[in-house]
Scaffold this motif. Structure first.
Motif, PDB file in Angstrom:
ATOM      1  N   VAL A  77       0.783  -1.139   0.077  1.00 49.47           N
ATOM      2  CA  VAL A  77      -0.004   0.046  -0.122  1.00 49.47           C
ATOM      3  C   VAL A  77       0.973   1.255   0.084  1.00 49.47           C
ATOM      4  O   VAL A  77       2.021   1.543   0.569  1.00 49.47           O
ATOM      5  N   ILE A  78       0.559   2.318  -0.804  1.00 43.62           N
ATOM      6  CA  ILE A  78       1.371   3.443  -0.974  1.00 43.62           C
ATOM      7  C   ILE A  78       0.870   4.491   0.039  1.00 43.62           C
ATOM      8  O   ILE A  78      -0.047   4.698   0.254  1.00 43.62           O
ATOM      9  N   LYS A  79       2.090   4.896   0.957  1.00 44.41           N
ATOM     10  CA  LYS A  79       1.787   5.743   1.845  1.00 44.41           C
ATOM     11  C   LYS A  79       2.238   7.287   1.451  1.00 44.41           C
ATOM     12  O   LYS A  79       2.876   7.370   0.466  1.00 44.41           O
ATOM     13  N   ASP A  80       1.792   8.052   2.357  1.00 44.77           N
ATOM     14  CA  ASP A  80       1.883   9.447   2.061  1.00 44.77           C
ATOM     15  C   ASP A  80       3.667   9.606   1.985  1.00 44.77           C
ATOM     16  O   ASP A  80       3.994  10.756   1.077  1.00 44.77           O
ATOM     17  N   ARG A  81       4.336   9.193   2.886  1.00 44.05           N
ATOM     18  CA  ARG A  81       5.601   9.497   2.915  1.00 44.05           C
ATOM     19  C   ARG A  81       6.481   8.769   1.733  1.00 44.05           C
ATOM     20  O   ARG A  81       7.576   9.078   1.635  1.00 44.05           O
ATOM     21  N   ASP A  82       5.776   8.052   1.018  1.00 45.86           N
ATOM     22  CA  ASP A  82       6.430   7.137   0.078  1.00 45.86           C
ATOM     23  C   ASP A  82       6.572   8.187  -1.288  1.00 45.86           C
ATOM     24  O   ASP A  82       7.134   7.877  -2.317  1.00 45.86           O
ATOM     25  N   LEU A  83       5.835   9.309  -1.212  1.00 51.32           N
ATOM     26  CA  LEU A  83       5.684  10.100  -2.260  1.00 51.32           C
ATOM     27  C   LEU A  83       6.441  11.498  -2.041  1.00 51.32           C
ATOM     28  O   LEU A  83       6.270  12.023  -0.937  1.00 51.32           O
ATOM     29  N   GLN A  84       6.891  12.210  -3.100  1.00 51.41           N
ATOM     30  CA  GLN A  84       7.437  13.591  -2.933  1.00 51.41           C
ATOM     31  C   GLN A  84       7.083  14.211  -4.287  1.00 51.41           C
ATOM     32  O   GLN A  84       6.795  13.737  -5.240  1.00 51.41           O
ATOM     33  N   ALA A  85       6.977  15.739  -4.237  1.00 51.79           N
ATOM     34  CA  ALA A  85       6.757  16.396  -5.342  1.00 51.79           C
ATOM     35  C   ALA A  85       7.846  16.523  -6.120  1.00 51.79           C
ATOM     36  O   ALA A  85       9.209  16.781  -5.790  1.00 51.79           O
ATOM     37  N   ALA A  86       7.971  16.828  -7.535  1.00 55.72           N
ATOM     38  CA  ALA A  86       9.030  17.076  -8.434  1.00 55.72           C
ATOM     39  C   ALA A  86       8.695  17.820  -9.412  1.00 55.72           C
ATOM     40  O   ALA A  86       7.466  17.822 -10.190  1.00 55.72           O
TER      41      ALA A  86
END
Length: 231
Positions: A77-86
């Motif tokens: 499951v993808i969590k918010d901390r797995d993502l970042q803006a680019a």
């Protein structure tokens, strides 16, 4: 004696400077200036190319998209901390997930292993239910060398390699040439632990077959068989 004037033609001759012809002088100037003009033209082109490249990288149309901040294994499951803006400049034909969709992506599952630093593509995540009604989830552990290449949603066969308990509770020896199998669907593939060397995979199986599969998996008496392309 009277002074006699010396004729003009008898005077000492003076050096005469003959100017080159206009055509020859022009050709000489052209030959002299041509290398400098070529060098200046090459320098001008280089400056224009460098300027265009700098302008595009600095002022090109950039988009705010989602990038993986860390590795996400397939099925997780993808969590918010797995993502970042680019902020990147992309070709219009490239499909990626924008930062405005972050709330939608969180809670979805990774279809395949996602690597840190990669841009997130829509086909790499899913909301499909991995374990449906009437199914059970069973975890199988195999040596990393025994684990075929799998991804969520793959349909495989689990082969029972040991004795399967009969309905009366007595152990029954299986015919090695015709072992019992059960068809399952992959829902998650784990990474191979460094210590034990085992890799785990979670599968969804019909709940009527779940207990038997769980018992065989716990004893290590299972193997996976995957159909080739085209079935």
């Amino acid at each position: 004696m009277s002074r006699t004037d010396v004729p003009a033609q008898a005077a000492a001759p003076q050096a005469q400077v003959v100017a080159p012809r206009a055509g020859a002088q022009a050709r000489w100037q052209v030959r002299r200036r041509r290398p400098g003009m070529l060098a200046a033209a090459v320098a001008c082109i280089a400056v224009c190319v460098a300027g265009n490249w700098w302008y595009w990288t600095q002022n090109g149309e950039r988009q705010q998209v989602l990038e993986l901040a860390r590795d996400v294994p397939a099925g997780h499951v993808i969590k918010d901390r797995d993502l970042q803006a680019a902020s990147v400049a992309l070709d219009p034909s490239m499909k990626v997930v924008g930062v405005q969709q972050r709330g939608e992506v969180v809670g979805m599952r990774a279809v395949s292993t996602l690597r840190a630093g990669a841009l997130l593509h829509p086909q790499e995540v899913t909301r499909r239910s991995l374990v449906k009604a009437g199914e059970q989830k069973v975890r199988i552990a195999l040596k990393s060398g025994q684990m075929p290449q799998l991804k969520p949603a793959d349909t495989v066969q689990v082969v029972f390699t040991g004795d399967v308990a009969s309905s009366s509770g007595a152990a029954k020896s299986e015919d090695p040439s015709n072992p019992q199998t059960v068809t399952v669907r992959v829902v998650w593939v784990g990474a191979a632990p460094e210590s034990s060397g085992e890799q785990v995979v979670d599968v969804a199986v019909d709940k009527a077959q779940g207990p038997k599969l769980a018992a065989q998996a716990a004893a290590g008496d299972v193997a996976l068989a995957v159909n080739g392309a085209g079935g």
